[in-house]
Motif scaffolding. Structure first.
Motif, PDB file in Angstrom:
ATOM      1  N   ARG A  44      18.874 -23.589 -21.115  1.00 21.19           N
ATOM      2  CA  ARG A  44      19.039 -24.763 -19.810  1.00 21.19           C
ATOM      3  C   ARG A  44      19.837 -24.429 -18.755  1.00 21.19           C
ATOM      4  N   ARG A 159      29.478 -32.126 -24.230  1.00 24.46           N
ATOM      5  CA  ARG A 159      28.694 -30.902 -24.474  1.00 24.46           C
ATOM      6  C   ARG A 159      27.905 -30.902 -23.087  1.00 24.46           C
ATOM      7  N   GLY A 209      24.119 -34.827 -14.615  1.00 21.97           N
ATOM      8  CA  GLY A 209      23.663 -33.348 -14.539  1.00 21.97           C
ATOM      9  C   GLY A 209      22.190 -33.084 -13.651  1.00 21.97           C
ATOM     10  N   PHE A 213      21.265 -31.170 -10.561  1.00 22.10           N
ATOM     11  CA  PHE A 213      20.344 -30.216 -10.400  1.00 22.10           C
ATOM     12  C   PHE A 213      19.012 -30.396  -9.370  1.00 22.10           C
ATOM     13  N   PHE A 308      27.867 -25.177  -3.566  1.00 20.75           N
ATOM     14  CA  PHE A 308      27.607 -26.578  -3.289  1.00 20.75           C
ATOM     15  C   PHE A 308      28.324 -27.234  -4.510  1.00 20.75           C
TER      16      PHE A 308
HETATM   17  O1  UT7 Z   1      28.942 -26.790  -9.992  1.00 20.73           O
HETATM   18  C1  UT7 Z   1      28.875 -27.989  -9.506  1.00 20.73           C
HETATM   19  C2  UT7 Z   1      27.566 -28.684  -9.507  1.00 20.73           C
HETATM   20  N1  UT7 Z   1      27.012 -28.695 -10.826  1.00 20.73           N
HETATM   21  C3  UT7 Z   1      25.592 -28.331 -11.006  1.00 20.73           C
HETATM   22  O2  UT7 Z   1      24.970 -27.748 -10.133  1.00 20.73           O
HETATM   23  C4  UT7 Z   1      25.125 -28.692 -12.365  1.00 20.73           C
HETATM   24  C5  UT7 Z   1      23.810 -29.258 -12.176  1.00 20.73           C
HETATM   25  N2  UT7 Z   1      23.090 -29.689 -13.447  1.00 20.73           N
HETATM   26  C6  UT7 Z   1      22.793 -28.944 -14.621  1.00 20.73           C
HETATM   27  O3  UT7 Z   1      22.914 -27.556 -14.446  1.00 20.73           O
HETATM   28  C7  UT7 Z   1      22.302 -29.265 -15.692  1.00 20.73           C
HETATM   29  O4  UT7 Z   1      21.638 -30.630 -15.233  1.00 20.73           O
HETATM   30  C8  UT7 Z   1      23.047 -29.509 -16.921  1.00 20.73           C
HETATM   31  C9  UT7 Z   1      23.328 -28.075 -17.308  1.00 20.73           C
HETATM   32  C10 UT7 Z   1      24.120 -30.398 -16.635  1.00 20.73           C
HETATM   33  C11 UT7 Z   1      22.254 -30.121 -18.101  1.00 20.73           C
HETATM   34  O5  UT7 Z   1      20.939 -29.580 -18.299  1.00 20.73           O
HETATM   35  P1  UT7 Z   1      19.523 -30.394 -18.216  1.00 20.73           P
HETATM   36  O6  UT7 Z   1      18.669 -29.165 -18.502  1.00 20.73           O
HETATM   37  O7  UT7 Z   1      19.542 -31.058 -16.839  1.00 20.73           O
HETATM   38  O8  UT7 Z   1      19.749 -31.127 -19.325  1.00 20.73           O
HETATM   39  P2  UT7 Z   1      19.806 -32.890 -19.674  1.00 20.73           P
HETATM   40  O9  UT7 Z   1      20.849 -33.543 -19.328  1.00 20.73           O
HETATM   41  O10 UT7 Z   1      18.343 -33.351 -19.037  1.00 20.73           O
HETATM   42  O11 UT7 Z   1      19.438 -33.047 -21.127  1.00 20.73           O
HETATM   43  C12 UT7 Z   1      18.373 -32.525 -21.814  1.00 20.73           C
HETATM   44  C13 UT7 Z   1      18.084 -32.627 -23.512  1.00 20.73           C
HETATM   45  C14 UT7 Z   1      18.683 -34.207 -23.768  1.00 20.73           C
HETATM   46  O12 UT7 Z   1      18.156 -34.459 -24.993  1.00 20.73           O
HETATM   47  P3  UT7 Z   1      16.973 -35.369 -25.043  1.00 20.73           P
HETATM   48  O13 UT7 Z   1      17.294 -36.769 -24.467  1.00 20.73           O
HETATM   49  O14 UT7 Z   1      15.891 -34.592 -24.350  1.00 20.73           O
HETATM   50  O15 UT7 Z   1      16.609 -35.270 -26.466  1.00 20.73           O
HETATM   51  C15 UT7 Z   1      20.278 -34.020 -23.933  1.00 20.73           C
HETATM   52  O16 UT7 Z   1      20.750 -35.075 -24.695  1.00 20.73           O
HETATM   53  O17 UT7 Z   1      19.270 -31.863 -23.903  1.00 20.73           O
HETATM   54  C16 UT7 Z   1      20.217 -32.577 -24.509  1.00 20.73           C
HETATM   55  N3  UT7 Z   1      21.500 -31.691 -24.249  1.00 20.73           N
HETATM   56  C17 UT7 Z   1      21.954 -30.831 -24.990  1.00 20.73           C
HETATM   57  N4  UT7 Z   1      21.629 -30.371 -26.014  1.00 20.73           N
HETATM   58  C18 UT7 Z   1      22.217 -29.215 -26.537  1.00 20.73           C
HETATM   59  C19 UT7 Z   1      22.375 -31.959 -23.003  1.00 20.73           C
HETATM   60  N5  UT7 Z   1      23.356 -31.232 -23.124  1.00 20.73           N
HETATM   61  C20 UT7 Z   1      23.259 -30.486 -24.162  1.00 20.73           C
HETATM   62  C21 UT7 Z   1      23.783 -29.067 -25.011  1.00 20.73           C
HETATM   63  N6  UT7 Z   1      23.531 -28.797 -25.773  1.00 20.73           N
HETATM   64  N7  UT7 Z   1      25.064 -28.789 -24.176  1.00 20.73           N
END
Ligand code: UT7
Length: 322
Positions: A44, A159, A209, A213, A308
């Motif tokens: 991810r 997390r 997030g 994203f 950004f």
């Molecule tokens: O630098 C400043 C600017 N910041 C950025 O550019 C960050 C932009 N955002 C991101 O990079 C991503 O959104 C994150 C890395 C923060 C999160 O990744 P994502 O692919 O958007 O995950 P999500 O929040 O959509 O979560 C997907 C699933 C969820 O589970 P369910 O609801 O589908 O069952 C989360 O609860 O993954 C779960 N999840 C995790 N699982 C394992 C969220 N964080 C974690 C984790 N480990 N650390």
């Protein structure tokens, strides 16, 4: 009529430097203290490992090392520089700023020194300011540093954030040049989206997030294309693309959009996040420094950078690597 300062036609980057803390933290290390896994983080976010600073190691300490390394790379002495701009968004103490003591510790006595906070866009903002200071004659040579200790502002068991952010510093020296080596900065902000990344309870970073994203994968490639256009270049001219190292999937999405617009398949794309994590304003100069050391960037390469992050803020420009 007032006299102008020593205006010059162009500015360029004379050298890069960076530093990282010693402590390497793997995904498996993190999965011992929160509900996550090596596989999830790799898939991810693209991070394999990152560096966390020691308790007694500050962003200021890292800025001193990165700045000194950039000066050495440029073959310059501290006395050759008269201005220090320090991009940072994690300082816990607003007074004094970081830049003045950092300049002094590097040995740049009496420097004009100020901090600049544009979060993860901070290095590109500061570089744009530095290039204009040199061209306008306000500064002779400028040391631009991005330095962050994100572990100070990230909940260590959150997390959503603790797996992404890391510590480090990167720097560049900007000076006068016969040929333009830094293109016009294309910058701006989306202050209406400020609630997507902020400090919660004045203690820890919170970010929505998915929304960040989506914003990054749709809005940042057009900024990069505008920066190219402002420099009078085409996507096919880009040798190296260095977006802020926020998430490898965002980096890849930006590269894909640029290739769709005509960028070459052999364009080198920064992936420093894999071993460094997201170091906010330090990520772009640190990635370039690592890529030059690894021989992935050569002198003269047309390098497109774009930052950004919180604000939401963004900035990008073309630089010719020293
Ligand atoms: O630098 C400043 C600017 N910041 C950025 O550019 C960050 C932009 N955002 C991101 O990079 C991503 O959104 C994150 C890395 C923060 C999160 O990744 P994502 O692919 O958007 O995950 P999500 O929040 O959509 O979560 C997907 C699933 C969820 O589970 P369910 O609801 O589908 O069952 C989360 O609860 O993954 C779960 N999840 C995790 N699982 C394992 C969220 N964080 C974690 C984790 N480990 N650390």
């Amino acid at each position: 009529m007032l006299r102008l300062g020593n205006t010059v036609n162009a500015a360029r980057i004379l050298g890069f430097g960076s530093t990282q803390p010693e402590q390497v933290v793997t995904n498996d290390d993190l999965s011992k203290i929160m509900d996550t896994s090596d596989q999830w983080i790799r898939e991810r976010v693209g991070i394999v490992e990152r560096r966390f600073a020691a308790k007694d190691e500050s962003a200021e300490d890292m800025a001193v090392v990165a700045g000194s390394n950039a000066l050495a790379d440029a073959g310059l002495e501290p006395s050759d520089v008269d201005t220090v701009i320090l991009a940072n968004c994690t300082s816990m103490v607003p007074i004094p700023n970081y830049a003045a003591p950092v300049a002094d510790r590097i040995g740049i006595k009496g420097a004009a020194a100020f901090d600049l906070n544009a979060a993860c866009a901070g290095f590109c903002y500061a570089l744009g300011v530095a290039a204009d200071l040199v061209r306008g004659g306000s500064s002779g040579r400028v040391l631009v540093i991005g330095a962050e200790k994100l572990t100070d502002v990230v909940d260590p068991v959150d997390r959503a954030n603790a797996i992404i952010f890391a510590d480090g510093a990167g720097a560049a020296v900007v000076g006068p040049s016969d040929e333009p080596g830094i293109g016009p900065v294309v910058w701006g902000s989306a202050g209406d989206l400020v609630d997507l990344i902020y400090m919660r309870d004045e203690k820890y970073i919170f970010q929505e997030g998915q929304s960040v994203f989506r914003w990054a994968t749709t809005q940042i490639a057009p900024i990069a294309l505008r920066a190219l256009d402002a420099a009078g270049l085409q996507p096919s001219d880009v040798d190296v693309l260095v977006p802020h190292q926020a998430n490898l999937r965002i980096v890849e999405a930006i590269a894909k959009r640029l290739r769709k617009a005509g960028a070459r398949e052999d364009m080198v794309v920064a992936d420093d996040i894999v071993h460094s994590g997201n170091t906010s304003s330090a990520s772009i100069p640190m990635a370039i420094d690592h890529m030059r050391a690894a021989g992935r960037i050569r002198s003269g390469d047309v390098t497109l950078i774009v930052g950004f992050g919180a604000g939401l803020s963004y900035a990008g420009q073309v630089v010719i690597c020293p």
